[in-house]
Design a protein around this motif. Sequence first.
Motif, PDB file in Angstrom:
ATOM      1  N   LYS A  61       0.869  -1.172   0.000  1.00  0.00           N
ATOM      2  CA  LYS A  61       0.000   0.000   0.000  1.00  0.00           C
ATOM      3  C   LYS A  61       0.911   1.229   0.000  1.00  0.00           C
ATOM      4  O   LYS A  61       1.080   1.895   1.018  1.00  0.00           O
ATOM      5  CB  LYS A  61      -0.841  -0.029   1.273  1.00  0.00           C
ATOM      6  N   SER A  88      -8.437  -7.681  -3.871  1.00  0.00           N
ATOM      7  CA  SER A  88      -7.880  -6.813  -2.832  1.00  0.00           C
ATOM      8  C   SER A  88      -7.689  -5.423  -3.431  1.00  0.00           C
ATOM      9  O   SER A  88      -7.631  -5.263  -4.651  1.00  0.00           O
ATOM     10  CB  SER A  88      -6.545  -7.413  -2.373  1.00  0.00           C
ATOM     11  N   ARG A  89      -7.549  -4.414  -2.563  1.00  0.00           N
ATOM     12  CA  ARG A  89      -7.625  -3.037  -3.058  1.00  0.00           C
ATOM     13  C   ARG A  89      -6.415  -2.567  -3.857  1.00  0.00           C
ATOM     14  O   ARG A  89      -6.574  -1.946  -4.913  1.00  0.00           O
ATOM     15  CB  ARG A  89      -7.905  -2.096  -1.875  1.00  0.00           C
ATOM     16  N   TRP A  93      -6.651  -1.345  -7.793  1.00  0.00           N
ATOM     17  CA  TRP A  93      -6.245  -0.036  -8.334  1.00  0.00           C
ATOM     18  C   TRP A  93      -5.243  -0.198  -9.473  1.00  0.00           C
ATOM     19  O   TRP A  93      -5.346   0.463 -10.515  1.00  0.00           O
ATOM     20  CB  TRP A  93      -5.627   0.838  -7.221  1.00  0.00           C
ATOM     21  N   SER A 112     -14.689  -8.437  -9.291  1.00  0.00           N
ATOM     22  CA  SER A 112     -14.013  -8.239  -7.994  1.00  0.00           C
ATOM     23  C   SER A 112     -14.734  -9.064  -6.939  1.00  0.00           C
ATOM     24  O   SER A 112     -15.899  -9.411  -7.112  1.00  0.00           O
ATOM     25  CB  SER A 112     -14.033  -6.761  -7.595  1.00  0.00           C
ATOM     26  N   VAL A 114     -15.505  -8.701  -2.837  1.00  0.00           N
ATOM     27  CA  VAL A 114     -15.378  -7.915  -1.601  1.00  0.00           C
ATOM     28  C   VAL A 114     -15.320  -8.919  -0.449  1.00  0.00           C
ATOM     29  O   VAL A 114     -16.309  -9.557  -0.107  1.00  0.00           O
ATOM     30  CB  VAL A 114     -16.551  -6.927  -1.453  1.00  0.00           C
ATOM     31  N   TYR A 118     -14.300  -3.097   4.381  1.00  0.00           N
ATOM     32  CA  TYR A 118     -13.197  -2.132   4.311  1.00  0.00           C
ATOM     33  C   TYR A 118     -13.637  -0.777   4.848  1.00  0.00           C
ATOM     34  O   TYR A 118     -14.833  -0.473   4.881  1.00  0.00           O
ATOM     35  CB  TYR A 118     -12.742  -1.938   2.849  1.00  0.00           C
ATOM     36  N   TYR A 123     -10.644   5.054  -1.656  1.00  0.00           N
ATOM     37  CA  TYR A 123      -9.665   3.983  -1.853  1.00  0.00           C
ATOM     38  C   TYR A 123     -10.362   2.615  -1.916  1.00  0.00           C
ATOM     39  O   TYR A 123     -10.044   1.768  -2.746  1.00  0.00           O
ATOM     40  CB  TYR A 123      -8.628   4.033  -0.715  1.00  0.00           C
ATOM     41  N   SER A 124     -11.336   2.396  -1.032  1.00  0.00           N
ATOM     42  CA  SER A 124     -12.035   1.108  -0.984  1.00  0.00           C
ATOM     43  C   SER A 124     -13.083   0.979  -2.085  1.00  0.00           C
ATOM     44  O   SER A 124     -13.452  -0.136  -2.472  1.00  0.00           O
ATOM     45  CB  SER A 124     -12.741   0.944   0.364  1.00  0.00           C
ATOM     46  N   GLN A 125     -13.562   2.122  -2.566  1.00  0.00           N
ATOM     47  CA  GLN A 125     -14.641   2.120  -3.564  1.00  0.00           C
ATOM     48  C   GLN A 125     -14.257   1.338  -4.820  1.00  0.00           C
ATOM     49  O   GLN A 125     -15.115   0.771  -5.505  1.00  0.00           O
ATOM     50  CB  GLN A 125     -14.976   3.568  -3.945  1.00  0.00           C
ATOM     51  N   MET A 127     -13.203  -1.484  -5.170  1.00  0.00           N
ATOM     52  CA  MET A 127     -13.653  -2.883  -5.131  1.00  0.00           C
ATOM     53  C   MET A 127     -15.073  -3.042  -5.673  1.00  0.00           C
ATOM     54  O   MET A 127     -15.505  -4.153  -5.981  1.00  0.00           O
ATOM     55  CB  MET A 127     -13.589  -3.441  -3.702  1.00  0.00           C
TER      56      MET A 127
END
Length: 370
Positions: A61, A88-89, A93, A112, A114, A118, A123-125, A127
Motif C-alpha cells: 500500500k 484486494s484493493r 487499483w 471483484s 469484496v 473495508y 480507496y475502498s470504492q 472494489m
Amino acid sequence: MKVMQLLPELNSGGVERGTLEIARALVTAGHESLVVSNGGRMVAQLEAEGSTHLTLAIHKKALSSLWQIRPLRKLIEQHQPDIVHVRSRVPAWLTHFALKGIPANKRPHLISTVHGFYSINRYSQIMTQAEKVIAVSDSVVKYITDNYKNCPTEDIVRIYRGIDPAAFPHGYQPSAQWLNQTLKDFPELENKRLICLPGRITRLKGHETLIHLMEQLQAQYPDVHAVVVGGADPKKAAYLQEMQDSIAAKGLSDRITFVGHRSDIREWLAFSDLVLSLSSQAETFGRTVLEALSVGTPVIGWNRGGVAEILSNVYPQGLVTVDDETQLLDTLKLHLDQPQHVQPISMFSLKEMCDQTLELYTQVVSQHSA
C-alpha cells in the motif's frame, strides 16, 4: 476460459485459500488459471494443482506500487485472459490503471470480490467498480449497498465462502497419535472439557471476553479449560504478554492454554467441546465457525455479520445478542450442563462456491461474446 486472479500475496488467510480453491476448480473444469501476486508459501501448492503463478509486487500500500502498472499491463496483454478477478484493493487499483492503457475491445472482463468490511472511502470504492462484484455474505451485500450507491445492485452477486465437508467430516475424531502428542505437549488438557477460541492474537478476537468468562466459570466448573488456537505476530507480542499477565493476576494460568499458530485446526475444533466466536467487529463470513459446526462441535457467537448468517442457518441456539455478556455466560453454562448436538451441515459447501463462481465467469464471458 482463461482467468487471471490478482491478490497481494499467497502466504495464508481466507482470501488466499479462496484464490487457490477457485484456481483448482478452473483447472479441474478444463479452463486455464493464472494467479498474479508477490508470491508466498502457497505458490508451490497452486502450481502443483495446475495453475500458473506470475510474480509481481502488487502487495504494498505505497506509491511505489504504481511502478507495477506497466508490468501488469504487459502481463495482461501477453496472456490475454478472458477475465481478470481482483480480490484486494491495491491489485484492484493497479488493474484499473493497467486496463486504461489497453484498447476497450481488447480488455478482459473485470470481476471483484469484496472479502472485507473495508474502511469506507474512495480507496475502498475501487472494489465495487467491476462488471460483477462478488460479496461473500449477505452482510457484505448490505455493506456495499449501504455505502457505495455507485454500485448497481444487479451487479452484486452473493456467493458464500464454502468448505469441503470431506475435509471437515461430521463426527470427526482426532487420531490416537494426535491425542497422545497433544496431551504430552499440553498435559493440563487431560480429562478437561475444552472451550476453544480460534483466531490469531489481536485485540479484535475477544480474548478479554474469554478471560472474563473463565473467571466466572472457575468455581462452578473446575473441569472446564480454555484453549486459544492462533499465533501472535511479533508486533502483537506486547498484547500477548498483557493478556498473560492479566490471566496470571486472576489466578487463571492453569485454566487457559495458548497453543500458538497451528496447521491442525480441524483436530483442535473436533477435540474441543465448544467453540467461541467473540470478535469485537463483525466478520464478513467466519470460516472457523463453519469448520467447527461441520465436524459437529457446537459454536456460540455474537449475533452479527457472517457468523450470525452461518449460526442462524445451521445452529441458531449458539446465537448471543452482541456484547450481552450475561446472555453469553448463560448460553455457555447451558451448553456445559446439557451437551448439545449439531446436525450435519448441508449448505455452505466448497463445491457450491466454486460452481457459482465458475458459472458467473461463464455468464460474463458468453453475455458479451453473444
